[in-house]
Design an enzyme around this catalytic site. Sequence first.
Site, PDB file in Angstrom:
ATOM      1  N   GLU A  45       0.541  -0.947  -0.193  1.00 20.82           N
ATOM      2  CA  GLU A  45      -0.135  -0.001  -0.162  1.00 20.82           C
ATOM      3  C   GLU A  45       1.058   1.651   0.439  1.00 20.82           C
ATOM      4  O   GLU A  45       1.720   1.501   1.062  1.00 20.82           O
ATOM      5  CB  GLU A  45      -1.192   0.053   1.156  1.00 20.82           C
ATOM      6  CG  GLU A  45      -2.038   1.193   1.544  1.00 20.82           C
ATOM      7  CD  GLU A  45      -3.036   0.684   2.199  1.00 20.82           C
ATOM      8  OE1 GLU A  45      -3.974   2.072   2.635  1.00 20.82           O
ATOM      9  OE2 GLU A  45      -2.553   0.297   3.585  1.00 20.82           O
ATOM     10  N   LYS A 114      -9.417   2.547  -2.490  1.00 21.43           N
ATOM     11  CA  LYS A 114      -9.224   2.042  -1.009  1.00 21.43           C
ATOM     12  C   LYS A 114     -10.923   3.087  -1.055  1.00 21.43           C
ATOM     13  O   LYS A 114     -11.024   4.184  -1.228  1.00 21.43           O
ATOM     14  CB  LYS A 114      -8.690   2.936  -0.448  1.00 21.43           C
ATOM     15  CG  LYS A 114      -7.927   2.234   0.996  1.00 21.43           C
ATOM     16  CD  LYS A 114      -7.507   2.308   2.010  1.00 21.43           C
ATOM     17  CE  LYS A 114      -7.287   1.718   3.109  1.00 21.43           C
ATOM     18  NZ  LYS A 114      -6.352   1.716   3.963  1.00 21.43           N
ATOM     19  N   CYS A 150      -5.727  -3.038   1.480  1.00 22.89           N
ATOM     20  CA  CYS A 150      -5.619  -3.117   3.191  1.00 22.89           C
ATOM     21  C   CYS A 150      -6.870  -2.989   3.551  1.00 22.89           C
ATOM     22  O   CYS A 150      -7.506  -4.630   3.884  1.00 22.89           O
ATOM     23  CB  CYS A 150      -5.052  -2.189   3.644  1.00 22.89           C
ATOM     24  SG  CYS A 150      -3.937  -2.283   5.663  1.00 22.89           S
TER      25      CYS A 150
END
Length: 553
Positions: A45, A114, A150
């Site tokens: 990430e 994200k 994530c």
Amino acid sequence: MTDKLRIALAQLNPTVGDIAGNLGKAIEARRIAALEGADLVVFSELFLTGYPPEDLVLKPSFQRAAMAAATDLARQTADGGPAVLIGTPWVEDGRLYNAVLYLDEGAIKGHRFKVHLPNYGVFDEPRTFVPGPMPGPLNIRGVRIGVPICEDIWSSDVVECLQETGAELLLVPNGSPYDAGKFDVRIERVAARIGECGLPLAYVNQMGGQDELVFDGASFVINTDLEVAVQMPAWEERITVTDWRRAGNGWVCDEGEKVAVEEDLESIYLAVVQGLRDYVRKNRFPGVVLGLSGGIDSALVAAIAADALGPDKVHCIMLPYRYTTQESIKDAADCATLLGVRYDVVAIEEPVQKFTEALAPIFEGRQADTTEENLQSRARGVILMAVSNKMGSMLLTTGNKSEVSAGYATLYGDMNGGFNPIKDLYKLKVFALARWRNENRPKNCLGPVGRVIPEDIIMRPPSAELRPDQKDEDSLPPYAELDAILECLVEKEMAIRDIVALGHDRAVVKRVEHLLYISEYKRRQAAPGVKITSRNFGRDRRYPIVNGFRDAD
């Protein structure tokens, strides 16, 4: 459509803000992956900027530099080598996203943003990023690949959306920081997602230290039968090539390397070593200096420093006063000898006496108290900071979490320093790690084999030695009791009555609560240290200094 895919998982150690350096690491990793015949290389990430960039990512010039680096890397994929999935900040329509870019054939072929921005514990991503829309898969070399980022796998909806829109497998870039027990939590969470969506998953985690946070790596691949196909090591940079094949209606990763991930005391020790090593290295200090008192805390910090940096980069100084026992002087010297570090002695009798004489007219008529005791600690702090300034080495401070919690430390004295490796370790854990290190030399550590801390240091009752025959338990509850109460108050936020119900004396619990609250101002001025527990001071636990609340239960 293809039936085979080679995917390189790049578990690397980026530096926040060093975009050029991180780009160079990505280019080299892709070169290595190409030599292994990989079709795709996956990074962690926000790899191009390092994670977490915090408010640095709000700087427009920083955003432009990151996007330029991503464009540069995309151009290099025109060579016919592996495609790339890499994390970076990305601005689109004036909105800043935590993004993963798909680079191939010399261009940015796609991106995903994200969705779930964590806002708990050490995370504060809604402060900097805008959440992305629900994603579909990316078509990468003929395979529909879902890329939840994530936090997106910590709940069901993103993975469910990817499965419903045709994803065949999942590649998850992560910046998941370490705390004790976190690895098992990740495995459980990933297994839950696989059970829900029926897709295999590769979890690619960052490795290395960043300020208080440390990332353990320990990336892995789990197939739909919930068996681990690949387990990469913790605490090491590694590029691992995984082989995937279409089997029936789905994809399977062939079994590859399976490295045992360290647990318990070993993992904690490696975490503090990695955290210190990267803090010193990334801030470009030539080494460290610390006061070696003959006590357990400074001895363990000296051992950690020697393991992290090498004994030649560690300078220990004993600063005795009239209350320093001969046992402490001998133990400090013996510890330095065992570690092979530089060791000097600077007596503080004369500086303390001069301070006392200078203050005598102001203090006239007042009894001696902790003020005079603190002068000893502050004299030591001044001397150690002077050595740090002159030599360029960073001063380490050595207070454990029990002392940091209770305020059992002197501001501008033994709290002086740029970093504290044991800040998030309770006293009993310090003793346990000292014993463990005497019996083990962990991987990638640069200190000596064998015993590194004299047994007398481990066995002797802890003392600040600021007055004759002083013991820590003169001022604090026994550490076994103190640590248990503090864990209830700090990690679990338990009510007083519930802590008492566990068998603790109410008056003792209330006193520990009082010490914890009134010491917040000290913690605000304390050096950063490696996060080990689920609730460290500063990033996890954020309390006001002015605080009139006390638990009445």
